[in-house]
Design an enzyme around this catalytic site. Structure first.
Site, PDB file in Angstrom:
ATOM      1  N   GLU A  79      59.581  35.072  61.163  1.00 47.99           N
ATOM      2  CA  GLU A  79      58.877  33.804  61.338  1.00 47.99           C
ATOM      3  C   GLU A  79      59.745  32.567  61.147  1.00 47.99           C
ATOM      4  O   GLU A  79      59.492  31.539  61.779  1.00 47.99           O
ATOM      5  CB  GLU A  79      57.697  33.740  60.350  1.00 47.99           C
ATOM      6  CG  GLU A  79      56.586  34.737  60.621  1.00 47.99           C
ATOM      7  CD  GLU A  79      55.845  34.431  61.913  1.00 47.99           C
ATOM      8  OE1 GLU A  79      55.631  33.243  62.216  1.00 47.99           O
ATOM      9  OE2 GLU A  79      55.499  35.384  62.625  1.00 47.99           O
ATOM     10  N   SER A 335      16.332  51.806  13.659  1.00 44.04           N
ATOM     11  CA  SER A 335      16.852  52.074  12.310  1.00 44.04           C
ATOM     12  C   SER A 335      18.343  51.829  12.173  1.00 44.04           C
ATOM     13  O   SER A 335      18.929  52.189  11.144  1.00 44.04           O
ATOM     14  CB  SER A 335      16.543  53.528  11.924  1.00 44.04           C
ATOM     15  OG  SER A 335      15.153  53.745  11.860  1.00 44.04           O
TER      16      SER A 335
END
Length: 681
Positions: A79, A335
């Site tokens: 590129e 509990s």
């Protein structure tokens, strides 16, 4: 020498133009601040979940150091070969593009540099000459502000890869299902080819075009010497990939991490990728077995650092309430709070694990608790009462500790016990049986404190978060915490499991279960080997599941999770069972029976802080105290005897200060300090 007018005008024009460009640059800077997708990772950097940006686009942040160097080399070669040499616009590329276009009568190649392409991605415009000029200007601005690597990272973050995918990192996840740090030649070629025509070459929609464009890039790579020709031919035959899903693990924990990280693009959590993955699959299977719309929430916490190693907010988002993070929703803890009630009673000095407590019908004002099986066991030790989760002894102990005080202790430890509005002490005794709302995170905070000598600290979700230097609060003393842990280790194991004490290398788990009223919530919480695990099972809408208790629905999962969590980080964890501390002997005499309401002797004579007059060393005084049992007396630690009438007498031998001590048969003690005065000898 005076310069010609035209020279001076030219210089002035150049200066004015330069000043104008500087002003324009300051007034209209390039828009380099862009939104990036957030990535949440585990403690080692493994991606867990990604979040899209606006419009559902995937735009993951990119660092060149974490991208395969071969890809970057290929990209620049294909590129913008002079990327590191030009200043944003490449004059040689412009001349080359113009020459070839004039010779061919059409545009053969462009002159856009990677910097100009980055400018176009930041501000998309129609493809025309005017846009090219603006892009060139923007490229110069970018080069003036950013380094080459920063420009490249910006391009690699914005480059289009078809559909809602932007950037090489998002593309690598979408097409290959992983980070772009190591790429094969066919993958490099595809990632280079796609941004040139992303919609035309999309592998999921146009695989033939993707295959052709990839082959062309491979041929160019071979021609440029970036890859051997035979390797290029081999790579060209690789299958075109299908679209992969972006990472979506730890769904709820990732949301929590984003909330805590305050805008970071890449967030490193304390989670362990392998454990999180394994437990998510395990929990999905167990939820499917449990029935329709049953959800499971799990936290695995490293006890000493409070680092959350696995967090599951729901078993599946396809089940009812699955989108809710159930680790952060208050539910009745059943509990699971009983160990902390007894721990405070131990701290108060009114009980030990071996103290006998009555499990018998008992009324506390208007509140009359019953055991789960509606039976009573008579006299039991507190250890047995806790191990078998007996309700009446726990309420009896809470009555001694004080419900409001207990709720405050929970709050100071980081667990905001949500007590019904207007509840008084008597009504608050239901706290012992789950009459408050707590989250899985808060229960994990409490049990991590239990495993860390009673010191409560907040959970850590981010690797960057330091361990709190000072604890948020102390839920109980280290001695009491150790006693409670040993009691819980000795509790009956779930069915089908051999006791850890009989199994080599098995985890010695201190665990407690809980079941809320109406079977709406099933809990199991445990501490062992440097880990704290909490499991909740139920329906998100709070509908009851008759017969499903913490022991039957949650405890087997707790033990399985400890088995799976054992190897997560052996360097930072104690070996299984090495934190066991055996309990010592029977309770001392004063604490043989739980009777917190009994009072110590009330000394009637001599009065505390008083003075008495003695005529001489032969004068005897009769000591008197009001007590529930017989009393023994001591003067400055020396036992005193009784006279023929059964009274204890004391004959001080000299003037001065004395301490008289009265001790009843249960060991309860009172003291009186007096001053004795005598006539001069």
């Amino acid at each position: 020498m005076r310069l010609p007018v035209w020279v001076r005008l030219t210089l002035a024009a150049l200066v004015a133009a330069g000043a104008g460009l500087i002003v324009l640059d300051r007034l209209f800077p390039p828009p380099i601040e862009i939104a990036r997708s957030v990535i949440v990772t585990d403690s080692g950097g493994q991606a867990l979940r990604a979040f899209p940006v606006e419009d559902g686009r995937w735009r993951l942040p990119v660092e060149t150091s974490r991208v395969d160097p071969a890809f970057i080399e290929t990209l620049i070669a294909m590129e913008d070969q002079r990327f590191y040499a030009h200043t944003g616009v490449d004059p040689l590329a412009v001349i080359r593009a113009a020459t070839t276009s004039l010779a061919s009568g059409r545009i053969v190649s462009g002159a856009s540099t990677l910097t100009m392409q980055t400018a176009r991605l930041l501000e998309p415009r129609p493809r025309n000459l005017g846009s090219k000029i603006i892009e060139a200007w923007r490229a110069l601005q970018l080069e003036a502000r950013l380094s080459k690597d920063e420009i490249l990272e910006l391009y690699l973050t914005l480059a289009p890869y078809g559909g809602n995918i932007e950037g090489v990192r998002a593309a690598s996840w979408a097409w290959f299902g992983r980070e772009p740090d190591r790429l094969t030649p066919d993958q490099i070629a595809l990632l280079v080819a796609l941004p040139q025509s992303p919609e035309v070459r999309r592998p999921d929609l146009r695989p033939d075009h993707a295959h052709l464009s990839r082959r062309r890039v491979l041929d160019r790579m071979a021609s440029a010497g970036l890859i051997a020709p035979d390797r290029a031919v081999e790579a060209a035959d690789a299958p075109i990939p299908e679209r992969s899903a972006f990472p979506a693990l730890a769904w709820h924990a990732a949301d929590e991490a984003v909330r805590r990280a305050d805008g970071e693009a890449e967030i490193r959590t304390t989670l362990d990728y392998s454990l999180q993955t394994e437990l998510e699959a395990y929990v999905r299977e167990r939820a499917a077995e449990a029935g329709e719309d049953v959800q499971i929430a799990v936290l695995v916490v490293e006890t000493d650092t409070r680092a959350v190693r696995a967090a599951i907010g729901s078993a599946s988002r396809q089940r009812g309430g699955g989108w809710i993070d159930l680790t952060d929703r208050p539910r009745s803890p059943g509990s699971t709070l009983k160990p902390f009630i007894y721990g405070l009673a131990f701290d108060d000095g009114v009980a030990t694990p071996d103290t006998v407590i009555a499990d018998a019908p008992r009324r506390f004002a208007s509140y009359r608790p019953e055991n789960f099986d509606r039976a009573f066991n008579g006299d039991v030790t507190i250890a047995a009462a806790l191990q078998h989760s007996l309700n009446v002894p726990a309420v009896y102990a809470l009555d001694s500790v004080g419900a409001r005080r207990f709720a405050s202790a929970l709050r100071f430890a980081g667990a905001e016990a949500r007590v019904p509005v207007g509840g008084e002490d008597e009504a608050g005794l239901a706290i012992a049986l789950g009459g408050v709302g707590l989250t899985v995170r808060e229960v994990a905070t409490l049990y991590a404190a239990l495993g860390d000598g009673g010191e409560a600290r907040p959970l850590r979700w981010l690797e960057s978060a330091p361990l709190a230097e000072a604890p948020d609060g102390r839920i109980m003393s280290a001695q009491s915490a150790g006693d409670i842990l040993q009691v819980l280790r000795d509790a009956p194991h779930p069915g089908g499991r051999m006791p850890a004490s009989l199994t080599r290398g098995a985890p010695q788990i201190a665990f407690k279960t809980g079941t809320s009223y109406g079977f709406r919530d099933a809990w199991a919480a445990g501490v062992s080997g440097g880990l704290t695990v909490v499991v909740w099972v139920g329906r998100a809408d709070g509908q009851p599941r008759p017969g499903e208790t913490g022991r039957s629905a949650a405890l087997p999962l707790l033990f399985d999770i400890f088995d799976r969590a054992a190897p997560i980080d052996p360097r930072r964890r104690r070996a299984w069972g090495t934190d066991d501390t055996p309990r010592t002997g029977a309770a001392p005499a004063p604490l043989v029976r739980f009777n917190p309401g009994a009072q110590p002797p009330d000394i009637l004579f001599p009065p505390d802080a008083g003075e008495i007059w003695s005529e001489g060393p032969d004068r005897d005084f009769v000591l008197s105290a009001r007590a529930e049992t017989s009393v023994r007396w001591f003067a400055d630690g020396v036992a005193l005897s009784r006279n023929g009438a059964g009274d204890t007498v004391w004959a001080p031998r000299a003037p001065g200060f004395y301490t008289l001590t009265a001790v009843d048969r249960e060991g309860r003690t009172s003291h009186a300090t007096v001053r004795v005065r005598m006539p001069p000898a």
